[in-house]
Structures are given as structure tokens and as C-alpha cells.
Design a protein around this motif. Structure first.
Motif, PDB file in Angstrom:
ATOM      1  N   LEU A 131       0.908  -1.145   0.000  1.00 13.18           N
ATOM      2  CA  LEU A 131       0.000   0.000   0.000  1.00 13.18           C
ATOM      3  C   LEU A 131       0.949   1.196   0.000  1.00 13.18           C
ATOM      4  N   CYS A 132       0.848   2.068  -1.025  1.00  9.89           N
ATOM      5  CA  CYS A 132       1.808   3.171  -1.064  1.00  9.89           C
ATOM      6  C   CYS A 132       1.114   4.505  -1.348  1.00  9.89           C
ATOM      7  N   VAL A 133       1.748   5.554  -0.877  1.00  8.94           N
ATOM      8  CA  VAL A 133       1.280   6.911  -1.199  1.00  8.94           C
ATOM      9  C   VAL A 133       2.403   7.619  -1.955  1.00  8.94           C
ATOM     10  N   ILE A 134       2.008   8.429  -2.935  1.00  7.32           N
ATOM     11  CA  ILE A 134       2.989   9.043  -3.834  1.00  7.32           C
ATOM     12  C   ILE A 134       2.645  10.528  -3.993  1.00  7.32           C
ATOM     13  N   SER A 135       3.705  11.329  -4.088  1.00  5.85           N
ATOM     14  CA  SER A 135       3.465  12.757  -4.344  1.00  5.85           C
ATOM     15  C   SER A 135       4.471  13.248  -5.374  1.00  5.85           C
ATOM     16  N   ASP A 136       4.093  14.314  -6.091  1.00  7.76           N
ATOM     17  CA  ASP A 136       5.048  14.891  -7.055  1.00  7.76           C
ATOM     18  C   ASP A 136       5.886  15.979  -6.375  1.00  7.76           C
ATOM     19  N   GLU A 137       5.745  16.037  -5.047  1.00  8.44           N
ATOM     20  CA  GLU A 137       6.572  17.001  -4.300  1.00  8.44           C
ATOM     21  C   GLU A 137       7.431  16.247  -3.296  1.00  8.44           C
ATOM     22  N   ALA A 138       8.695  16.640  -3.204  1.00  6.79           N
ATOM     23  CA  ALA A 138       9.573  16.049  -2.172  1.00  6.79           C
ATOM     24  C   ALA A 138       9.015  16.449  -0.814  1.00  6.79           C
ATOM     25  N   ARG A 139       8.922  15.502   0.104  1.00 10.58           N
ATOM     26  CA  ARG A 139       8.336  15.824   1.399  1.00 10.58           C
ATOM     27  C   ARG A 139       8.643  14.734   2.432  1.00 10.58           C
ATOM     28  N   GLU A 140       8.075  14.891   3.605  1.00  8.29           N
ATOM     29  CA  GLU A 140       8.246  13.880   4.649  1.00  8.29           C
ATOM     30  C   GLU A 140       6.870  13.400   5.093  1.00  8.29           C
ATOM     31  N   LEU A 141       6.856  12.331   5.911  1.00  6.82           N
ATOM     32  CA  LEU A 141       5.599  11.821   6.454  1.00  6.82           C
ATOM     33  C   LEU A 141       5.687  11.953   7.964  1.00  6.82           C
ATOM     34  N   SER A 142       4.657  12.557   8.572  1.00 11.06           N
ATOM     35  CA  SER A 142       4.703  12.667  10.047  1.00 11.06           C
ATOM     36  C   SER A 142       4.581  11.273  10.657  1.00 11.06           C
ATOM     37  N   ASP A 143       4.965  11.150  11.940  1.00  6.50           N
ATOM     38  CA  ASP A 143       4.834   9.850  12.628  1.00  6.50           C
ATOM     39  C   ASP A 143       3.388   9.380  12.601  1.00  6.50           C
ATOM     40  N   GLU A 144       2.484  10.351  12.817  1.00  8.06           N
ATOM     41  CA  GLU A 144       1.051  10.021  12.820  1.00  8.06           C
ATOM     42  C   GLU A 144       0.642   9.432  11.485  1.00  8.06           C
ATOM     43  N   GLN A 145       1.104  10.112  10.410  1.00 11.89           N
ATOM     44  CA  GLN A 145       0.722   9.666   9.067  1.00 11.89           C
ATOM     45  C   GLN A 145       1.303   8.274   8.771  1.00 11.89           C
ATOM     46  N   LEU A 146       2.539   8.054   9.189  1.00 10.75           N
ATOM     47  CA  LEU A 146       3.147   6.738   8.943  1.00 10.75           C
ATOM     48  C   LEU A 146       2.368   5.655   9.689  1.00 10.75           C
ATOM     49  N   LYS A 147       1.942   5.997  10.943  1.00  8.38           N
ATOM     50  CA  LYS A 147       1.150   5.036  11.739  1.00  8.38           C
ATOM     51  C   LYS A 147      -0.168   4.730  11.023  1.00  8.38           C
ATOM     52  N   THR A 148      -0.819   5.804  10.542  1.00  9.82           N
ATOM     53  CA  THR A 148      -2.101   5.623   9.847  1.00  9.82           C
ATOM     54  C   THR A 148      -1.913   4.770   8.600  1.00  9.82           C
ATOM     55  N   LEU A 149      -0.844   5.063   7.864  1.00  9.91           N
ATOM     56  CA  LEU A 149      -0.594   4.293   6.640  1.00  9.91           C
ATOM     57  C   LEU A 149      -0.377   2.816   6.986  1.00  9.91           C
ATOM     58  N   THR A 150       0.329   2.578   8.100  1.00  6.58           N
ATOM     59  CA  THR A 150       0.586   1.187   8.508  1.00  6.58           C
ATOM     60  C   THR A 150      -0.713   0.482   8.892  1.00  6.58           C
ATOM     61  N   VAL A 151      -1.596   1.201   9.630  1.00  8.17           N
ATOM     62  CA  VAL A 151      -2.888   0.611  10.010  1.00  8.17           C
ATOM     63  C   VAL A 151      -3.703   0.276   8.760  1.00  8.17           C
ATOM     64  N   LEU A 152      -3.708   1.209   7.788  1.00  8.37           N
ATOM     65  CA  LEU A 152      -4.471   0.964   6.554  1.00  8.37           C
ATOM     66  C   LEU A 152      -3.873  -0.217   5.785  1.00  8.37           C
ATOM     67  N   ALA A 153      -2.529  -0.295   5.795  1.00  6.61           N
ATOM     68  CA  ALA A 153      -1.878  -1.423   5.104  1.00  6.61           C
ATOM     69  C   ALA A 153      -2.288  -2.737   5.778  1.00  6.61           C
ATOM     70  N   ASN A 154      -2.409  -2.703   7.128  1.00  3.74           N
ATOM     71  CA  ASN A 154      -2.868  -3.912   7.834  1.00  3.74           C
ATOM     72  C   ASN A 154      -4.258  -4.316   7.368  1.00  3.74           C
ATOM     73  N   HIS A 155      -5.111  -3.315   7.175  1.00  2.00           N
ATOM     74  CA  HIS A 155      -6.468  -3.621   6.700  1.00  2.00           C
ATOM     75  C   HIS A 155      -6.438  -4.238   5.313  1.00  2.00           C
ATOM     76  N   ALA A 156      -5.613  -3.638   4.446  1.00  2.46           N
ATOM     77  CA  ALA A 156      -5.497  -4.181   3.077  1.00  2.46           C
ATOM     78  C   ALA A 156      -4.997  -5.622   3.143  1.00  2.46           C
ATOM     79  N   GLU A 157      -4.033  -5.840   4.045  1.00  2.00           N
ATOM     80  CA  GLU A 157      -3.466  -7.188   4.175  1.00  2.00           C
ATOM     81  C   GLU A 157      -4.550  -8.164   4.671  1.00  2.00           C
ATOM     82  N   LYS A 158      -5.384  -7.691   5.623  1.00  2.00           N
ATOM     83  CA  LYS A 158      -6.463  -8.559   6.163  1.00  2.00           C
ATOM     84  C   LYS A 158      -7.416  -8.954   5.037  1.00  2.00           C
ATOM     85  N   LEU A 159      -7.711  -7.976   4.149  1.00  2.00           N
ATOM     86  CA  LEU A 159      -8.604  -8.294   3.027  1.00  2.00           C
ATOM     87  C   LEU A 159      -7.979  -9.371   2.147  1.00  2.00           C
TER      88      LEU A 159
END
Ligand code: ADP
Length: 412
Positions: A131-159
């Protein structure tokens, strides 16, 4: 541009992916929701559920990108799956030697930022995509956002795991169905085998009688020794043998078609008497003395008389065969019938050597001690008697012959 090297167990990984049967399937709301949420919460224009196939990455869900797939050689996800337990984060692809000249960086969609969480199968633990997120701008991901992305990836994995389990269940069900078909086929084969054995066993007696009686008639014809009384008896016996053969075939046809036999009230003594008459030719040929000790009054049972006669014929013929080596003057077949409480009991005893096998084995199909035996007679008898709610058993003592006892419920 360095291409991602292939994972070490790539064939297993590809097998796990293909086993899911998910590639090129239509989009599904549950996956679409996950990428939409991922893009929103991570504030990126693009989010994907990407599955890394042999030569491509294929998107099960894509937000902000129209393409359904891109070549594997350009896929960031192909790199991400090398470390299945860690996210791959590229802050600025233009400055990353692995991706700076990647056509997806130098051209559309101008990737700068990439964060992908590997998705791993349950049974094989194989990373099949991200599960990936992409941007056309160089940037960073906050800890919160990385956690959220990981939780969503877990959901995708469960599916994906759910799909995996469903697939396995379907495969098991398919295998079970195959096994059931095979069992049914074997069942049919074994039924066919039993029927062939039964036909060849049961038809032996009437065919033997038909051929012996017609041979006698032929001899009489050659010698012109026709006597009205004698010929009419022989012709009568011929007709009986033909009708007996016909009854055996009818019983088999009904058995195959699962038609219950027709029952009526009949007299056991009459059935035994007819059997003695019917086997008169074989009895004389085998020099057996038949001693009938039947109850003086009729013994009524609710039965199919043809079937019960078939049982008696089998037991008589077995006895004739068992007494083959006994002195003719000592060959005796005792047939007794009587009422005992609510049952009708018939006993058929011979003066042969007795049973060489346990009585249980004697009633088992295909168990025989005879060189040319089929081992069907007693199993047929036991099946017929069972159908009459009765019981049949054998007993013997060495040197004292064998006794077969049949018990049938008295007609009400
Ligand atoms: P088959 O006659 O083809 O052997 P059966 O099922 O009729 O098949 O009999 C099974 C076995 O039971 C026989 O092979 C024989 O060993 C034994 N048996 C049956 N009847 C007798 C009998 N009257 N005396 C001794 N043994 C018998």
C-alpha cells in the motif's frame, strides 16, 4: 537506473500472488476505500494498492492515477518488497540514485515522494505488493501519518488474507468434491463388480439345471425313449429352472433400481418343499438323502417367496458341495422347520466336514475356500434375510457337518 533485484524465493512469491487469483480482477469498494483514505490522511495526490507481478506492477486499487499497471522495471514497490517488515520511504526521488533517472520520476507522474508498506500473504509470508502513497513534491511523512498508513496497510493485508482463506477453502471444497466423485465412481464399480459376481453365481444353478435337463431330453430323443409322464416332469423342471433364472434377474434389476421387493404372506414349508423338488435332479446326481422334518401346520411369514427360495437353493447347493468327499451312503441333508415364540425357524444341516472359516467370514462377500468359488452365496443369503428383518447364522463342529439357522418374524 538500477532495477530492483529479484527476491531470493521469487518463484514462491509469484506462486503466492497467483494463488490469490486477484490479478486483473475488477476493482472492489473495500480496497478503493483504503487508498482513498490513505491519500487523504497522508495528504498525497496518489495512493495505490500495487501487486508486483512477474513483469509488471498491477494496481488492485488506485487513487489519483488512471493507469492500471506499469512495468515492474520502474516500480518503486519492486524495491519495497525486499524488506517485507519495513516501510520503504523515498523523500526525494530526484536525489535518490535508485530512482533519479526512473521514467516515472523524469516524466509523468513525476514522482518525488514515495512511502510504501509491504503487504505479506498469511500462509507463505510472501510480500506480494504494497500500500503506497505518492506525491510529485519532495516531502516527509509525520509519525502520525506513517502510523495511519501502517494501520491501513494492515487492513489491506487482512482483506488479502480473507481472500487467501476463501481461496484455500474453495480449493479444499473442490478437492473434497473430486474425492466424493471418485468415491462414488469406486462405489459404482464395486456395485457393478458385486452384481457381476452375483449374476454369475446365482445363474449357475438354473443354467446347470437347464443344460442337464435338456441333455436328458436329448438322450431320450435319440433313444426314442419318450414316456409321457417322465417327459412332462422334465419339461416342468425346465420351465421351473427358466422361471428361477428370471426371478434372479428381476431381483437384481430391482436391487439396482432400488425398487423394494414385493412381500406377501407365504408358507415357509411350501418354499422348502418347492426347493427340494426344484433341486431333485442335483440331489439325485449328488446322491444326497434329504430328510424333511417340517412343522405339521403352515409357517406363515411376510416375505418374497422367490427370494427365500433363492436362499434355500444356495444353502442346499453349498451342502451338496460340502458333502462331495463324504461316502454317498452318509450324505444327508436335514431340513427342519418350526415355530419358536414369535419366530419361524429353519435349520439346514449337512453331514459334511463342517465350516473351515468363522461363520462371520463365511457370510462376507468374496470369502471362499473353494478353488472355483466366488464367495457370494452366503453374502447374498444374509442380505436377503436381513431385508426380511430376520437373521441367519452358521455353526459347525468338526466331523459333525454344518448347520445353517434362519429366523424370520412370524406373519402377524
Ligand atoms: P462359495 O460357495 O462360492 O465359496 P459361499 O458364500 O456360498 O461362497 O460360501 C462361503 C464359504 O463358506 C465357502 O467357501 C465354504 O468355506 C463355507 N461354507 C458354506 N457352506 C458350507 C457348508 N455347508 N459346509 C462347510 N462350509 C461351508
Amino acid at each position: 537506473m538500477p532495477e530492483a533485484p529479484l527476491p531470493l524465493d521469487e518463484p514462491v512469491r509469484l506462486g503466492a500472488l497467483r494463488g490469490l487469483d486477484i490479478l486483473d480482477t475488477p476493482s472492489e469498494g473495500a480496497y478503493d476505500d483504503i487508498v482513498k483514505l490513505a491519500a487523504e490522511l497522508c495528504e498525497t495526490p496518489i495512493a495505490l494498492i500495487s501487486l508486483v507481478d512477474e513483469h509488471r506492477q498491477w494496481f488492485k486499487a488506485a487513487h489519483g492515477l488512471d493507469a492500471k499497471e506499469t512495468p515492474r522495471a520502474f516500480a518503486f514497490c519492486a524495491h519495497a518488497i525486499h524488506a517485507p517488515t519495513e516501510p520503504l520511504i523515498v523523500f526525494n526521488a530526484e536525489q535518490d540514485p535508485r530512482f533519479s533517472d526512473n521514467p516515472l520520476v523524469t516524466g509523468e507522474p513525476n514522482i518525488r515522494f514515495y512511502a510504501g508498506i509491504p503487504l505479506v500473504t498469511k500462509s507463505d509470508q510472501q510480500p506480494i505488493g504494497t500500500l503506497c502513497v505518492i506525491s510529485d513534491e519532495a516531502r516527509e511523512l509525520s509519525d502520525e501519518q506513517l502510523k495511519t498508513l501502517t494501520v491501513l496497510a494492515n487492513h489491506a493485508e487482512k482483506l488479502l488474507h480473507l481472500r487467501e482463506a476463501t481461496k484455500q477453502l474453495m480449493n479444499q471444497q473442490f478437492e473434497l468434491q473430486q474425492q466424493q466423485h471418485e468415491l462414488a465412481r469406486l462405489g459404482r464399480l464395486s456395485l457393478a463388480g458385486e452384481l457381476v459376481a452375483e449374476v454369475s453365481h446365482e445363474m449357475g444353478q438354473p443354467l446347470y439345471a437347464i443344460s442337464a435337463l435338456s441333455a436328458t431330453l436329448e438322450v431320450m430323443n435319440e433313444q426314442r425313449g419318450w414316456e409321457y409322464g417322465r417327459t412332462s416332469v422334465l419339461i416342468g423342471r425346465l420351465q421351473e429352472a427358466c422361471s428361477h433364472a428370471g426371478q434372479i434377474l428381476t431381483r437384481l434389476r430391482q436391487f439396482v433400481r432400488n425398487v423394494p421387493p414385493e412381500f406377501e404372506t407365504c408358507d415357509v414349508n411350501e418354499i422348502l418343499g418347492t426347493t427340494v423338488e426344484f433341486l431333485d435332479f442335483q440331489c439325485r446326481r449328488n446322491e444326497v438323502d434329504i430328510q424333511l422334518n417340517l412343522a405339521s401346520s403352515p409357517l406363515k411369514v411376510h416375505a418374497n417367496s422367490a427370494h427365500l427360495q433363492q436362499v434355500a437353493v444356495n444353502l442346499f447347493i453349498n451342502a451338496f458341495e460340502a458333502m462331495g468327499d463324504v461316502e454317498p451312503s452318509e450324505r444327508a441333508l436335514r431340513v427342519t422347520s418350526r415355530q419358536e415364540d414369535e419366530s419361524i425357524v429353519v435349520e439346514i444341516s449337512d453331514s459334511g466336514p463342517g465350516l473351515k472359516v468363522s461363520d462371520e467370514a463365511a457370510f462376507t462377500a468374496f470369502r471362499t475356500t473353494k478353488a472355483d468359488g466366488l464367495g457370494m452365496g452366503l453374502s447374498i443369503c444374509s442380505r436377503i434375510i436381513e431385508n426380511h428383518s430376520g437373521s441367519i447364522s452358521a455353526s459347525s463342529r468338526t466331523g459333525e457337518g454344518a448347520t445353517f439357522r434362519i429366523e424370520l418374524p412370524k406373519a402377524g
